[in-house]
Design a protein around this motif. Structure first.
Motif, short mmCIF file in Angstrom:
data_model
loop_
_atom_site.label_atom_id
_atom_site.label_comp_id
_atom_site.label_asym_id
_atom_site.label_seq_id
_atom_site.Cartn_x
_atom_site.Cartn_y
_atom_site.Cartn_z
N GLY A 1 37.52 -49.47 -62.79
CA GLY A 1 37.32 -48.04 -62.65
C GLY A 1 36.19 -47.54 -63.52
N ARG A 2 35.72 -46.34 -63.16
CA ARG A 2 34.61 -45.69 -63.87
C ARG A 2 33.41 -46.62 -64.03
N VAL A 3 33.03 -47.23 -62.93
CA VAL A 3 31.95 -48.21 -62.96
C VAL A 3 30.60 -47.49 -62.86
N THR A 4 29.75 -47.80 -63.80
CA THR A 4 28.38 -47.30 -63.81
C THR A 4 27.46 -48.41 -63.29
N GLY B 1 27.03 -60.11 -63.32
CA GLY B 1 26.59 -61.23 -64.16
C GLY B 1 27.74 -62.19 -64.44
N GLU B 2 28.91 -61.65 -64.71
CA GLU B 2 30.09 -62.47 -64.96
C GLU B 2 30.50 -63.22 -63.70
N ALA B 3 30.42 -62.54 -62.55
CA ALA B 3 30.85 -63.16 -61.29
C ALA B 3 29.90 -64.24 -60.83
N VAL C 1 35.47 -50.01 -58.13
CA VAL C 1 34.81 -51.19 -57.59
C VAL C 1 35.75 -52.38 -57.75
N GLN C 2 35.77 -53.23 -56.74
CA GLN C 2 36.54 -54.47 -56.84
C GLN C 2 35.55 -55.63 -56.82
N ARG D 1 27.45 -51.15 -65.86
CA ARG D 1 28.71 -51.93 -65.88
C ARG D 1 28.78 -52.83 -64.65
N LEU D 2 28.32 -52.33 -63.51
CA LEU D 2 28.30 -53.17 -62.31
C LEU D 2 27.42 -54.39 -62.54
N ASP D 3 26.27 -54.20 -63.14
CA ASP D 3 25.39 -55.33 -63.44
C ASP D 3 26.08 -56.36 -64.32
#
Length: 160
Positions: free
Chosen positions: A145-148, A157-159, A137-138, A151-153
């Motif tokens: 890498g290895r985004v669950t 949240g950071e973005a 994911v970018q 982890r995407l959430d």
């Protein structure tokens, strides 16, 4: 319509004309011009199509056809953050499909769209070359890498 919007359109049209004129001498100039417009202005707006067609002496329909055919060209403003999820086979084999479903549900839009609040644009990409670390994911230009889903959430949240 605010005066800011009224002023922005002629300024944008002038910049699109400058870009098209600068690159118009290239062989097969249309696609490089479209990429340059999108790179600088964020997307290729419908009025941009007419300006580019005029500079290149092409039919508006021809330029419109190229913009709508290639998924690389965005026709609406992107969100403040772009999230791209690899949908190539290697990433799909290790969880990209459920990750994409989670992303669409949590962001509230499908691939190629921007969330209603204008914060996030969701894109499908077909290979980042990060196959060993799929699903890839970018987020805001940074590859992960290895985004669950969890982890995407966190990345979202950071973005935001």
């Amino acid at each position: 319509m605010t005066s800011e919007v009224a002023v922005a359109a002629p300024v944008r049209a002038q910049r699109v004309r400058e870009i098209a004129t600068e690159l118009g001498g290239l062989r097969g100039a249309l696609i490089p011009i479209l990429h340059a417009v999108q790179e600088e202005l964020g997307y290729v707006d419908q009025p941009d199509v007419a300006v580019i067609a005029d500079v290149l002496n092409l039919a508006v329909a021809e330029v419109h056809g190229v913009v709508t055919f290639y998924k690389d060209f965005r026709r609406t403003p992107p969100g403040r953050t772009t999230v791209a999820i690899c949908q190539a086979e290697a990433c799909r084999a290790v969880g990209a499909v459920p990750l994409a479903e989670h992303a669409q549900q949590s962001i509230g839009c499908s691939f190629g769209e921007t969330s209603v609040d204008g914060r996030v644009t969701l894109e499908a990409i077909y290979c980042f070359g990060n196959c060993a670390l799929g699903p890839a994911v970018q987020v805001a230009g940074k590859l992960h890498g290895r985004v669950t889903p969890a982890r995407l959430d966190a990345l979202l949240g950071e973005a935001r």
